[in-house]
Scaffold this motif. Structure first.
Motif, short mmCIF file in Angstrom:
data_model
loop_
_atom_site.label_atom_id
_atom_site.label_comp_id
_atom_site.label_asym_id
_atom_site.label_seq_id
_atom_site.Cartn_x
_atom_site.Cartn_y
_atom_site.Cartn_z
N ALA A 98 14.65 90.52 67.81
CA ALA A 98 14.35 91.51 66.78
C ALA A 98 13.73 90.85 65.56
O ALA A 98 14.13 89.75 65.16
N GLY A 99 12.77 91.55 64.95
CA GLY A 99 12.36 91.21 63.60
C GLY A 99 13.39 91.79 62.64
O GLY A 99 14.12 92.72 62.99
N SER A 100 13.50 91.24 61.45
CA SER A 100 14.55 91.67 60.52
C SER A 100 13.98 92.00 59.14
O SER A 100 13.13 91.28 58.62
N LEU A 101 14.49 93.09 58.58
CA LEU A 101 14.13 93.52 57.24
C LEU A 101 15.42 93.83 56.50
O LEU A 101 16.24 94.62 56.98
N VAL A 102 15.64 93.19 55.35
CA VAL A 102 16.81 93.46 54.52
C VAL A 102 16.36 94.18 53.26
O VAL A 102 15.52 93.68 52.52
N ILE A 103 16.91 95.37 53.04
CA ILE A 103 16.63 96.13 51.82
C ILE A 103 17.78 95.86 50.85
O ILE A 103 18.93 96.24 51.09
N ASP A 104 17.47 95.15 49.78
CA ASP A 104 18.47 94.68 48.82
C ASP A 104 18.97 95.84 47.97
O ASP A 104 18.21 96.44 47.21
N CYS A 105 20.25 96.14 48.11
CA CYS A 105 20.85 97.26 47.36
C CYS A 105 21.73 96.79 46.21
O CYS A 105 22.55 97.56 45.68
N GLU A 106 21.59 95.52 45.81
CA GLU A 106 22.40 95.01 44.70
C GLU A 106 22.03 95.74 43.41
O GLU A 106 20.85 95.89 43.08
N ARG A 107 23.05 96.20 42.70
CA ARG A 107 22.80 96.93 41.47
C ARG A 107 22.33 95.99 40.37
O ARG A 107 22.71 94.83 40.32
N ALA A 108 21.50 96.55 39.49
CA ALA A 108 20.95 95.75 38.40
C ALA A 108 22.07 95.28 37.47
O ALA A 108 23.01 96.03 37.18
N GLY A 109 21.99 94.07 37.00
CA GLY A 109 22.99 93.51 36.09
C GLY A 109 22.48 92.22 35.50
O GLY A 109 21.40 91.73 35.85
N ARG A 110 23.27 91.64 34.62
CA ARG A 110 22.82 90.40 33.99
C ARG A 110 22.85 89.23 34.96
O ARG A 110 22.07 88.30 34.85
N ILE A 111 23.76 89.26 35.91
CA ILE A 111 23.88 88.18 36.89
C ILE A 111 23.65 88.75 38.28
O ILE A 111 24.35 89.65 38.72
N ARG A 112 22.65 88.21 38.97
CA ARG A 112 22.36 88.64 40.33
C ARG A 112 22.81 87.55 41.29
O ARG A 112 22.52 86.37 41.11
N LEU A 113 23.54 87.94 42.33
CA LEU A 113 24.06 86.97 43.29
C LEU A 113 23.04 86.57 44.35
O LEU A 113 23.14 85.50 44.93
N GLY A 114 22.09 87.45 44.64
CA GLY A 114 21.06 87.12 45.61
C GLY A 114 21.55 87.00 47.04
O GLY A 114 20.94 86.31 47.86
N LEU A 115 22.65 87.70 47.37
CA LEU A 115 23.22 87.58 48.72
C LEU A 115 22.35 88.25 49.78
O LEU A 115 22.30 87.79 50.92
#
Length: 253
Positions: free
Chosen positions: A206-223
Motif C-alpha cells: 500500500a501507498g500511505s497518506l497521513v492527514i495530520d489532525c493535530e490541533r494548533a498550539g504553541r508546541i507541536r509534537l509532529g507525531l
C-alpha cells in the motif's frame, strides 16, 4: 507519493496510472501483451536476421509484446482516529462525506473503500471493503466516538485487511489513509504504532497518506509526520478537515 507495487498489472479503473492490459502502448518488450509487430521486426533486425524465401527469419527470442499504461482502480483503506467526542465526530463526519463522494463516482473509478475506526479499547472495521454508497451510509452514520486511541492496533487491522484483499485481488493496489494526530494511547502505545508502520512499509502492498489532525498550539509534537515517515508515505496538514478537503487530497495523490 511513493506508489507501492509499481509494475504490476492493475485492476482497470480511472483513479491512478498503472501497467494494464488496456491503455496507451508505451513500448515493445519481451513477454508483453499480444504481438508488437514493429518491435518484433526491429528486434530481429538488431540480431541481424536474414530473409528466407522472402520472409524475415524470426526466432522466438525476437518476439515482442506491448507494454501498456492505462488507469487502475484502488482499494482505499481509511484509519480514522475517532477518540475524543467532538474531534472524533468531526473526523468521522469528514471521512463519511468523503467516502460517499468517492463512491458516487465508483461506476467509473471502480474503487473499493474500507473504514477502520480507532477508539476505545480496540479498533473496529466500520465499513468492510465496498463499492456501495448505500452500504457506506448505513454502516458509517451514527458511529460511536470517544475513549482512548489504539492506533497501533488499528494500523495492524488495516494491514491484515489489505493482506486479505491482496490475496483476493492481487492487481488492485491499496492506498492507506490515516486521519490522526499521531498520538497512540491504546495498549500497545507509540511503540505499537511504530511496529505496525514498519510492517506495512516492509510489506509494500500500500501507498500511505497521513492527514495530520493535530490541533494548533504553541508546541507541536509532529507525531503524524513521524508516522508518515515510518510508513514511507506523505503527510498532509489541512486547514479544515472536511469531506471536500479529505476527498480532494486523495484525488491529488
Amino acid at each position: 507519493m511513493r506508489r507501492k507495487g509499481a509494475g504490476k498489472e492493475g485492476v482497470p479503473g480511472r483513479r491512478s496510472k498503472a501497467w494494464s492490459a488496456q491503455g496507451q502502448n508505451v513500448r515493445a518488450i519481451p513477454g508483453g501483451r499480444g504481438l508488437n509487430v514493429v518491435g518484433s521486426v526491429l528486434a530481429a533486425a538488431e540480431r541481424g536476421a536474414g530473409i528466407v524465401d522472402g520472409l524475415i527469419d524470426f526466432r522466438p527470442e525476437d518476439l515482442r509484446g506491448s507494454l501498456r499504461r492505462g488507469m487502475e482502480s484502488n482499494l482505499i483503506v481509511f484509519v480514522v482516529d475517532a477518540s475524543g467526542s467532538m474531534a472524533g465526530r468531526d473526523r468521522l463526519s469528514a471521512v463519511t462525506g468523503a467516502v460517499i463522494s468517492m463512491l458516487r463516482d465508483a461506476y467509473q473509478r471502480r474503487d473499493r473503500i474500507a473504514v477502520i475506526s480507532v477508539r476505545g479499547s480496540a479498533p473496529e472495521i466500520l465499513l468492510p471493503p465496498t463499492g456501495s454508497t448505500v452500504t457506506a451510509l448505513r454502516r458509517l452514520e451514527g458511529a460511536p466516538t470517544g475513549g482512548r486511541t489504539p492506533l497501533g492496533e488499528g494500523l495492524m487491522m488495516a494491514h491484515e485487511l489489505i493482506e486479505r484483499e491482496h490475496r483476493r485481488e492481487p492487481g488492485r493496489r491499496a492506498l492507506l489513509v490515516v486521519l490522526s494526530d499521531g498520538r497512540a494511547t491504546g495498549a500497545s502505545g507509540t511503540a505499537g504504532a511504530r511496529r505496525a508502520a514498519a510492517v506495512i512499509r516492509d510489506r509494500g502492498l500500500a501507498g500511505s497518506l497521513v492527514i495530520d489532525c493535530e490541533r494548533a498550539g504553541r508546541i507541536r509534537l509532529g507525531l503524524a509526520a513521524d508516522l508518515a515517515k515510518r510508513l514511507e508515505g506523505v503527510c498532509v496538514r489541512l486547514d479544515e478537515v472536511s469531506a471536500d478537503s479529505v476527498a480532494g487530497v486523495i484525488e491529488a495523490v
